[in-house]
Design an enzyme around this catalytic site. Structure first.
Site, PDB file in Angstrom:
ATOM      1  CG  ASP A  10      -1.786   1.207   1.346  1.00 45.78           C
ATOM      2  OD1 ASP A  10      -2.430   1.547   0.334  1.00 45.78           O
ATOM      3  OD2 ASP A  10      -1.838   1.853   2.408  1.00 45.78           O
ATOM      4  CB  SER A  11       0.198   4.792  -0.637  1.00 43.05           C
ATOM      5  OG  SER A  11      -0.870   4.986   0.268  1.00 43.05           O
ATOM      6  CE1 TYR A  42       2.957   5.671  -3.159  1.00 47.34           C
ATOM      7  CE2 TYR A  42       1.900   3.808  -4.242  1.00 47.34           C
ATOM      8  CZ  TYR A  42       2.997   4.362  -3.621  1.00 47.34           C
ATOM      9  OH  TYR A  42       4.127   3.604  -3.466  1.00 47.34           O
ATOM     10  CB  CYS A  73      -3.044   0.464  -2.471  1.00 47.66           C
ATOM     11  SG  CYS A  73      -3.107   2.208  -2.922  1.00 47.66           S
ATOM     12  CD  GLU A 154       0.116   6.723   6.020  1.00 42.72           C
ATOM     13  OE1 GLU A 154       1.179   6.647   6.671  1.00 42.72           O
ATOM     14  OE2 GLU A 154      -0.398   5.724   5.461  1.00 42.72           O
ATOM     15  CB  CYS A 187      -9.310   4.848   0.542  1.00 40.76           C
ATOM     16  SG  CYS A 187      -7.655   5.240   1.179  1.00 40.76           S
ATOM     17  CG  HIS A 189      -4.937   5.119   4.453  1.00 37.83           C
ATOM     18  ND1 HIS A 189      -4.412   4.598   3.297  1.00 37.83           N
ATOM     19  CD2 HIS A 189      -3.882   5.587   5.169  1.00 37.83           C
ATOM     20  CE1 HIS A 189      -3.097   4.750   3.303  1.00 37.83           C
ATOM     21  NE2 HIS A 189      -2.749   5.345   4.432  1.00 37.83           N
TER      22      HIS A 189
HETATM   23  N1  DGL Z   1      -4.692   3.090   0.935  1.00 40.03           N
HETATM   24  C1  DGL Z   1      -4.633   3.760  -0.339  1.00 40.03           C
HETATM   25  C2  DGL Z   1      -5.898   3.425  -1.140  1.00 40.03           C
HETATM   26  O1  DGL Z   1      -6.529   2.428  -0.828  1.00 40.03           O
HETATM   27  C3  DGL Z   1      -4.311   5.167  -0.048  1.00 40.03           C
HETATM   28  C4  DGL Z   1      -4.105   6.057  -1.163  1.00 40.03           C
HETATM   29  C5  DGL Z   1      -3.198   7.208  -0.947  1.00 40.03           C
HETATM   30  O2  DGL Z   1      -2.028   7.004  -0.634  1.00 40.03           O
HETATM   31  O3  DGL Z   1      -3.663   8.318  -1.189  1.00 40.03           O
HETATM   32  O4  DGL Z   1      -6.274   4.084  -2.073  1.00 40.03           O
END
Ligand code: DGL
Length: 275
Positions: A10-11, A42, A73, A154, A187, A189
């Site tokens: 993931d990011s 990301y 992600c 984050e 997402c 997160h």
């Molecule tokens: N967890 C990522 C997703 O599911 C996060 C994206 C991000 O880094 O903006 O899209």
């Protein structure tokens, strides 16, 4: 049987929301996780940038001899799934959007008003809407990006007024204006703020793709005879920037369950490769 690890990435720390579901369903599987915390988020970046970051990470996971890659992600799944599959054709690569889209299309009907929240890139890609409509074309689907959620999460800004205000800022008009009864957390997160969303909008059904993907992981591994047998110690969690919040999140997820889990720093440098 295949006792090699499953690679997740993931990011940042969002993809960790899949891990407790995996550990519960498939406790014998070993995990290698990579969170690109140095380059998160990301979701507001150009697709070419997201693609080159994702290729680097997948390369690293393949070199780590994973038996499968799970793109934990949505942003990467929405933009790079096919590129990754073309580049690494021998390894099964699973995106997080497809299984959730299928589950939503099955579970919902024309009476539902379904909202999708995600990053700018995920929402602009329409990957959820197209994925759901492939199975059921008659559903009412609404989408909106919530770009400030990931940076706040984050930073560990979760259970407080700043997060609640941000949720209301992005979601009040979206939920009430479209008479939503269902929201997909598009997402990885966002499960970390699921409780806030439930508290603010108590009537909503929340769909969490981080839990849905685990069934597909199990199905693919079972079909290929690649499930692990016997407990595999030593899950490893890499971050490109080992933030306090990433470490806290891992402590929180495992809470004494896996004493052998290791957290490591791994830097990527686009020009020079892994350092
Ligand atoms: N967890 C990522 C997703 O599911 C996060 C994206 C991000 O880094 O903006 O899209």
């Amino acid at each position: 049987m295949d006792n090699r690890p499953i690679g997740f990435f993931d990011s940042g720390l969002g993809g960790l929301t899949c891990i407790p579901y995996l550990m519960k369903a498939l406790p014998d599987e070993k995990i290698i996780y990579f969170g690109d915390t140095a380059r998160t988020p990301y979701g507001s970046k150009a697709t070419t940038t997201i693609r080159s970051f994702s290729m680097e990470i997948a390369d690293f996971l393949i070199r780590s001899d994973v038996k499968m890659i799970v793109i934990a992600c949505n942003t990467v799944s929405a933009t790079c799934l096919e590129d990754l599959r073309c580049r690494f054709p021998k390894t099964p690569i699973l995106g997080i959007i497809e299984p959730a889209a299928k589950a939503v299309a099955k579970a919902c009907g024309e009476e539902n008003h379904i909202g999708i929240i995600g990053t700018k890139v995920t929402i602009a890609s329409k990957a959820y809407e197209l994925g759901i409509r492939r199975y059921n074309d008659r559903l009412n689907i609404y989408e909106t990006p919530c770009p400030a959620f990931v940076p706040l999460i984050e930073e560990g800004i979760i259970e407080n007024d700043i997060m609640d205000l941000t949720i209301r800022y992005y979601m009040d008009d979206f939920v009430y204006g479209n008479h939503l009864d269902t929201v997909i957390l598009g997402c990885t997160h966002y499960p970390l703020i699921q409780k806030n969303i439930e508290r603010i909008y108590p009537g909503l059904d929340i769909i969490n793709p981080s839990s849905i993907i685990v069934d597909n992981i199990e199905q693919i591994l079972a079909e290929r005879g690649m499930l692990a047998a016997g407990s595999q110690a030593g899950n490893v969690f890499y971050a490109s920037d080992l933030s306090e919040n990433f470490i806290n999140m891992i402590d929180h997820i495992f809470a004494g369950e896996d004493e052998d889990a290791k957290v490591r720093f791994l830097n990527f440098d686009l020009e020079n490769g892994e350092r």
